[in-house]
Write a protein that holds these residues in place. Sequence first.
Motif, short mmCIF file in Angstrom:
data_model
loop_
_atom_site.label_atom_id
_atom_site.label_comp_id
_atom_site.label_asym_id
_atom_site.label_seq_id
_atom_site.Cartn_x
_atom_site.Cartn_y
_atom_site.Cartn_z
N TRP A 78 41.66 38.42 37.60
CA TRP A 78 42.77 38.71 38.49
C TRP A 78 42.19 39.04 39.85
O TRP A 78 41.16 39.68 39.93
CB TRP A 78 43.56 39.93 37.98
N PRO A 79 42.71 38.55 40.97
CA PRO A 79 43.97 37.84 41.04
C PRO A 79 43.82 36.36 40.70
O PRO A 79 42.73 35.83 40.77
CB PRO A 79 44.38 38.00 42.50
N CYS A 80 44.92 35.72 40.35
CA CYS A 80 44.89 34.29 40.09
C CYS A 80 44.65 33.55 41.41
O CYS A 80 44.85 34.09 42.49
CB CYS A 80 46.19 33.83 39.43
N LEU A 98 47.46 33.54 44.13
CA LEU A 98 47.63 34.78 44.89
C LEU A 98 46.48 34.98 45.87
O LEU A 98 46.68 35.43 47.00
CB LEU A 98 47.71 35.99 43.94
N PRO A 129 46.35 45.10 40.92
CA PRO A 129 47.27 43.96 40.90
C PRO A 129 48.41 44.17 41.89
O PRO A 129 49.12 45.17 41.84
CB PRO A 129 47.79 43.96 39.46
N GLN A 143 49.87 38.48 31.02
CA GLN A 143 49.17 38.37 32.29
C GLN A 143 49.99 37.61 33.32
O GLN A 143 50.03 37.98 34.50
CB GLN A 143 47.81 37.67 32.09
N SER A 190 52.59 39.80 34.80
CA SER A 190 51.98 40.73 35.74
C SER A 190 51.70 40.05 37.08
O SER A 190 52.02 40.59 38.15
CB SER A 190 50.67 41.27 35.16
N ASN A 191 51.13 38.85 37.04
CA ASN A 191 50.84 38.11 38.28
C ASN A 191 52.12 37.79 39.04
O ASN A 191 52.16 37.88 40.28
CB ASN A 191 50.10 36.81 37.95
N GLN A 192 53.15 37.39 38.31
CA GLN A 192 54.41 37.02 38.97
C GLN A 192 55.02 38.22 39.67
O GLN A 192 55.50 38.12 40.81
CB GLN A 192 55.39 36.46 37.93
N SER A 239 53.22 39.13 42.91
CA SER A 239 53.20 38.13 43.96
C SER A 239 54.15 38.49 45.09
O SER A 239 54.92 39.44 45.01
CB SER A 239 53.59 36.76 43.38
#
Length: 210
Positions: free
Chosen positions: A10-12, A15, A36, A126, A129-131, A134
């Motif tokens: 993380w981060p993807c 992002l 995050p 995951q 979480s990323n969404q 963002s």
Amino acid sequence: MSDVDAREPWPCSELLEDWLGDPSLGDSMYDLQFRPGESIVVDADDPAAVHAARHFRDVLGRFASGVTVVTAVDDGTPVGLTCQSFSSVSLDPPLVLFVPSRASRAWPAIRRAGSFCVNFLADGQQALSNQMASRGEDKFAGVGWRPAPATGSPLLDGTLGYVDCRVQTVHEAGDHDVVIGRVLDLGTPDEGGPDHPLLFFRGQYDTTRG
């Protein structure tokens, strides 16, 4: 889920590209990811400041934490943010806290709502979480949820548990706010639901699954 998947970095990439491409930072600023959904903007012309910020992040990153999504409904619109900084505070009265960045886009909307739901993310969430971390305009696209019992804040599908709260007090703390919530309702998933948490450790997702 394999250990490799659980430790997805993380981060993807999407992002990361979004942050590095932010023209508002200017050429003289250094954007350092901390949690995050959060980054530290440091003067790139000050090597000591960049080093101190990086050292702060690296040391604090050795404290493994759970990952939550804090949600609310502001003027009929669901809002949410990914948050590692969550803790219980008191049993009598029942209080919890979370610590959002004062630069967060979602936090002002949650504060206006006056209530929030903390969703404990499970291993395998995951992407959720990323969404929620963002800068997207519609973070809830494709996300299953229902209104939490006490406040109506989004209770997300597939989580380990939730705490439904009203905002009790907010304390300024540097570039963050410490939000104390009075617990109105809380619960765990039905039998057969997820039982391993999503963790964040040394800049990567992890879990307790062996």
